[in-house]
Design an enzyme around this catalytic site. Structure first.
Site, PDB file in Angstrom:
ATOM      1  N   GLU A 229      -4.536   2.438  -4.533  1.00 54.15           N
ATOM      2  CA  GLU A 229      -3.082   2.525  -4.377  1.00 54.15           C
ATOM      3  C   GLU A 229      -2.498   1.241  -3.793  1.00 54.15           C
ATOM      4  O   GLU A 229      -1.387   1.244  -3.271  1.00 54.15           O
ATOM      5  CB  GLU A 229      -2.724   3.713  -3.474  1.00 54.15           C
ATOM      6  CG  GLU A 229      -3.138   3.570  -2.028  1.00 54.15           C
ATOM      7  CD  GLU A 229      -4.544   4.078  -1.744  1.00 54.15           C
ATOM      8  OE1 GLU A 229      -4.823   4.431  -0.588  1.00 54.15           O
ATOM      9  OE2 GLU A 229      -5.363   4.129  -2.688  1.00 54.15           O
TER      10      GLU A 229
ATOM     11  N   ASP B  88       0.843  -1.194   0.000  1.00 58.87           N
ATOM     12  CA  ASP B  88       0.000   0.000   0.000  1.00 58.87           C
ATOM     13  C   ASP B  88       0.881   1.248   0.000  1.00 58.87           C
ATOM     14  O   ASP B  88       1.831   1.347   0.794  1.00 58.87           O
ATOM     15  CB  ASP B  88      -0.907  -0.004   1.231  1.00 58.87           C
ATOM     16  CG  ASP B  88      -1.957   1.089   1.161  1.00 58.87           C
ATOM     17  OD1 ASP B  88      -3.009   0.866   0.533  1.00 58.87           O
ATOM     18  OD2 ASP B  88      -1.727   2.180   1.730  1.00 58.87           O
TER      19      ASP B  88
ATOM     20  N   ASP C  92      -1.618   9.671 -10.579  1.00 54.74           N
ATOM     21  CA  ASP C  92      -1.519   8.562 -11.529  1.00 54.74           C
ATOM     22  C   ASP C  92      -0.064   8.306 -11.923  1.00 54.74           C
ATOM     23  O   ASP C  92       0.369   7.157 -12.040  1.00 54.74           O
ATOM     24  CB  ASP C  92      -2.347   8.870 -12.786  1.00 54.74           C
ATOM     25  CG  ASP C  92      -3.841   8.801 -12.526  1.00 54.74           C
ATOM     26  OD1 ASP C  92      -4.230   8.301 -11.451  1.00 54.74           O
ATOM     27  OD2 ASP C  92      -4.613   9.265 -13.389  1.00 54.74           O
TER      28      ASP C  92
ATOM     29  N   ASN D 156      -2.539  12.760  -3.584  1.00 58.10           N
ATOM     30  CA  ASN D 156      -3.512  13.146  -4.605  1.00 58.10           C
ATOM     31  C   ASN D 156      -4.065  14.538  -4.342  1.00 58.10           C
ATOM     32  O   ASN D 156      -4.202  15.368  -5.247  1.00 58.10           O
ATOM     33  CB  ASN D 156      -4.659  12.129  -4.652  1.00 58.10           C
ATOM     34  CG  ASN D 156      -4.607  11.250  -5.883  1.00 58.10           C
ATOM     35  OD1 ASN D 156      -3.897  11.546  -6.839  1.00 58.10           O
ATOM     36  ND2 ASN D 156      -5.350  10.174  -5.864  1.00 58.10           N
TER      37      ASN D 156
ATOM     38  N   TYR E  66      12.803 -12.648  -8.406  1.00 59.71           N
ATOM     39  CA  TYR E  66      12.112 -13.653  -7.618  1.00 59.71           C
ATOM     40  C   TYR E  66      11.100 -14.390  -8.505  1.00 59.71           C
ATOM     41  O   TYR E  66      10.709 -13.900  -9.564  1.00 59.71           O
ATOM     42  CB  TYR E  66      11.364 -13.010  -6.441  1.00 59.71           C
ATOM     43  CG  TYR E  66      12.260 -12.371  -5.404  1.00 59.71           C
ATOM     44  CD1 TYR E  66      12.605 -13.054  -4.246  1.00 59.71           C
ATOM     45  CD2 TYR E  66      12.749 -11.078  -5.581  1.00 59.71           C
ATOM     46  CE1 TYR E  66      13.427 -12.465  -3.282  1.00 59.71           C
ATOM     47  CE2 TYR E  66      13.565 -10.483  -4.625  1.00 59.71           C
ATOM     48  CZ  TYR E  66      13.899 -11.178  -3.486  1.00 59.71           C
ATOM     49  OH  TYR E  66      14.695 -10.601  -2.546  1.00 59.71           O
TER      50      TYR E  66
ATOM     51  N   HIS F  10      -4.664  14.676  -9.374  1.00 59.07           N
ATOM     52  CA  HIS F  10      -4.858  13.286  -9.782  1.00 59.07           C
ATOM     53  C   HIS F  10      -3.903  12.857 -10.885  1.00 59.07           C
ATOM     54  O   HIS F  10      -3.503  11.683 -10.944  1.00 59.07           O
ATOM     55  CB  HIS F  10      -6.312  13.083 -10.233  1.00 59.07           C
ATOM     56  CG  HIS F  10      -7.285  13.127  -9.100  1.00 59.07           C
ATOM     57  ND1 HIS F  10      -7.405  12.115  -8.183  1.00 59.07           N
ATOM     58  CD2 HIS F  10      -8.182  14.080  -8.722  1.00 59.07           C
ATOM     59  CE1 HIS F  10      -8.331  12.421  -7.294  1.00 59.07           C
ATOM     60  NE2 HIS F  10      -8.813  13.618  -7.582  1.00 59.07           N
TER      61      HIS F  10
END
Length: 666
Positions: free
Chosen positions: A312, A268, A285, A276, A302, A281
């Protein structure tokens, strides 16, 4: 702002099939027909030689005096021709060379026969026999699949030899020579024309097949592009929620069947809402796409895959051996984002760059459901955020901080009502027969002090175990009555109740008091009992339900079919409504799923008055449920959960849409 990968996929989806240039079609035709032409020529020459040798019998019958020479010549030409053919094929010569060899063999057979039979004393027989020279010429045009120039050159040579022989053979009458010559020329013209048309037709067939193949390839490519598009997040270019869920199911099956362990890591972006709000915005983005690329690069070493799980939040699914490997991967993820040093000056926690929090869970012996490992990773992520963010937390069932009694969440729940951190949203329920919104379900929402939402799957179990659900439940019932029922905005509102509430002494009395204070009749309030919840069927719960029904309060059974207690509850309690779980509806795209749904409906018709189906997300699903004569529908196609301010206008809008659809069907 759309990611480059998504643009590429969309371009692939719209592109037309690439067609070869006209000048390269002939080369492509020759290349693709190379092997087949060799096989056809080989097959044809073997049959031609066999027929040529069988005609030795006619030599013995009609040319007795030179039969030994003609037969020997036939066998010599036949054997040499076949040997040269097989040698040429073994040396992988081109089809054109093989065709020339076969045409030369036919010409040689004709010439050898003429030379050996020329001196026969059977002049009458030989005169008639010479007409077979036309057969050699016609075979070159019709028996093989030679290219037109090869066939034309060979058949012209054969015709010239034939006409020359007619002219030179003195014992034959002139009129007979003219008739045979005319016959030979006619056969040449006819068979050459047929050969030309056959070559043109073969090329047309090739072009049609090529066009069909190109169209099929283009369709397959568009299908692949569409599949990639449906599995790709349009912003970041990573896998979307749909693709991630499929990958999770695949890994889970591998774990169940083969014991291959895997970990789920939820990532997160910290304080993204503030990012934001501060930068806009578009910059938000751009931040997500940059972080997504960094995460993708970080896990490239990996055995892992990454997708965007929503907003997000990202998810990483990795094959691992132990907790240490999970911890290394999680630390790599956190470090990779920190090293990007993306500015974030509005955090107010002493850090001025974008960071991420990571919660991880690893499959283990107690992992009995896929949803459980996701839930554990979510709980670990929440703990990581509660501990100050910019860190990693691995789920540990023995760690109190990872358990449902997390002190941080419990503390938030204690002040949730006072600080107005808890709220209700309402999801409409449509009556199928009336086409109008006849009820609504109240759903509880919780947010942190910084405004971050908390999943009900996280805080509801905590509220139940800490007892906070008692006060929250009482507040929810009163709010429902005040917000909607007292104002007659909807006929019935359902509220989810937990076993803790039903077992609490005086719960039914507190409900009666709320109904009296708000002036709402009991029949307009419904309590939903979730089948999947482990709820003992003791006398306290049954007595409470009985008292509630005496007041007119409706009792609904939620998520029917997801647990094992549903039939037992149906036997003990007269439910007013049973809500069939959304999973059964989503399985109706298959015949087996539709059969299962019909069986459940038949069972419930004999045990309850009303059936409600959850998870209606498309018009096709709604039409199917109308066909099955379901009483009520709920889902995003009917209406999404909204705050009370939006819900006051939502029923009218939904009803207007329903009336328009109904008029279209009529």
């Amino acid at each position: 702002m759309t990611h480059v990968l998504a643009d590429m996929i969309e371009t692939d989806f719209r592109s037309e099939p690439m067609k070869p240039a006209p000048e390269s079609l002939r080369s492509l035709y020759d290349s693709e027909s190379e092997s087949k032409r060799k096989q056809v020529t080989r097959h044809g020459l073997w049959i031609a030689v066999a027929a040529y040798l069988l005609y030795s019998l006619t030599d013995v019958l009609f040319l007795r005096d030179v039969a030994a020479q003609t037969v020997a010549g036939r066998f010599a030409v036949g054997i040499v021709s076949l040997c040269l053919l097989e040698l040429t094929l073994r040396l992988r010569a081109s089809a054109n060379l093989v065709d020339v060899l076969a045409a030369t063999a036919v010409l040689s057979g004709y010439v050898v026969w003429l030379l050996t039979g020329w001196n026969t004393a059977e002049t009458a027989s030989f005169s008639y026999y010479m007409v077979f020279g036309a057969i050699f010429m016609m075979s070159l045009n019709l028996f093989f699949s030679f290219r037109f120039p090869v066939a034309l050159a060979a058949s012209t040579t054969t015709m010239a030899i034939f006409l020359g022989s007619l002219y030179a053979y003195m014992p034959m009458d002139l009129i007979y020579k003219l008739i045979l010559g005319a016959f030979c020329i006619s056969c040449f013209v006819f068979t050459s024309y047929v050969n030309l048309q056959l070559n043109r037709e073969r090329f047309k067939v090739f072009l049609n097949a090529l066009e069909a193949r190109l169209q099929q390839n283009a369709s397959e490519e568009r299908g692949k592009a569409l599949l990639r598009l449906s599995n790709t997040d349009p912003l970041t270019g990573l896998e979307n929620r749909r693709a991630v869920d499929q990958r999770l199911r695949t890994r889970w099956q591998d774990w169940q069947e083969n014991g291959v362990m895997f970990a789920v890591l939820l990532v997160d972006v910290d304080f993204f809402k503030r990012y934001n709000d501060c930068y806009g915005h578009q910059e938000g983005d751009r931040c997500l796409t940059t972080v997504a690329k960094g995460l993708y690069d970080a896990i490239s070493h990996y055995d892992a895959a990454i997708g965007r799980y929503g907003g997000e939040e990202f998810i990483v699914i990795a094959r691992v051996e132990d907790q240490k490997e999970v911890a290394d991967l999680a630390e790599t993820i956190c470090r990779s984002v920190r090293e990007m040093a993306l500015p974030h000056g509005q955090r107010r926690d002493g850090i001025s760059i974008v960071t991420v929090s990571v919660g991880a869970s690893l499959t283990r012996g107690q992992s009995v459901k896929l949803e459980k490992i996701i839930h554990e990773a979510d709980r670990a992520l929440y703990t990581a955020k509660a501990n100050g963010r910019n860190g990693v937390k691995l789920f540990d069932p023995d760690d109190p901080q990872s358990s449902d009694e997390s002190e941080h969440i419990a503390a938030i729940l204690k002040i949730a009502l006072e600080q107005k951190l808890v709220s209700l949203v309402y999801q409409p329920i449509r009556g199928v027969q009336s086409g109008t919104i006849e009820a609504a379900e109240a759903l509880m929402r919780l947010k942190m002090l910084d405004g971050a939402p908390v999943s009900p799957a996280v805080f509801i179990p905590i509220a139940e175990r800490t007892g906070a659900i008692i006060e929250l439940g009482r507040w929810a019932i009163r709010t429902v009555c005040v917000d909607l029922l007292a104002k007659d905005l909807v006929q019935v509102v359902s509220v989810n109740v937990s076993p803790i509430q039903l077992k609490m002494p005086g719960f039914a009395a507190s409900v009666a008091l709320i109904l009296a204070e708000t002036g709402v009749s009991g029949g307009r309030l419904a309590f939903e009992i979730t089948e999947g919840v482990e709820m003992e069927m003791n006398s306290d719960i049954l007595r409470c339900i009985s008292d509630l029904k005496k007041m007119g309060v409706q009792i609904w059974l939620d998520d029917f079919g997801t647990g094992f207690a549903g039939l037992s509850w149906l036997r003990l309690i007269d439910f007013d409504t049973v809500k069939i779980d959304r999973s059964f509806l989503h399985d109706c795209d298959q015949k087996r799923g539709r059969t299962m749904m019909q069986d459940i409906i038949s069972l419930l018709r004999n045990r309850t008055r009303t059936i409600l189906v959850e998870g209606v997300e498309t018009g096709e699903q709604q039409a199917l449920m109308e066909e099955y004569k379901i009483d009520h529908l709920q889902g995003y196609h009917v209406g999404r959960p909204v705050p009370v301010e939006q819900f006051t206008a939502a029923p009218k809008k939904v009803e207007a849409v329903a009336r328009r659809k109904s008029s279209v069907r009529r």
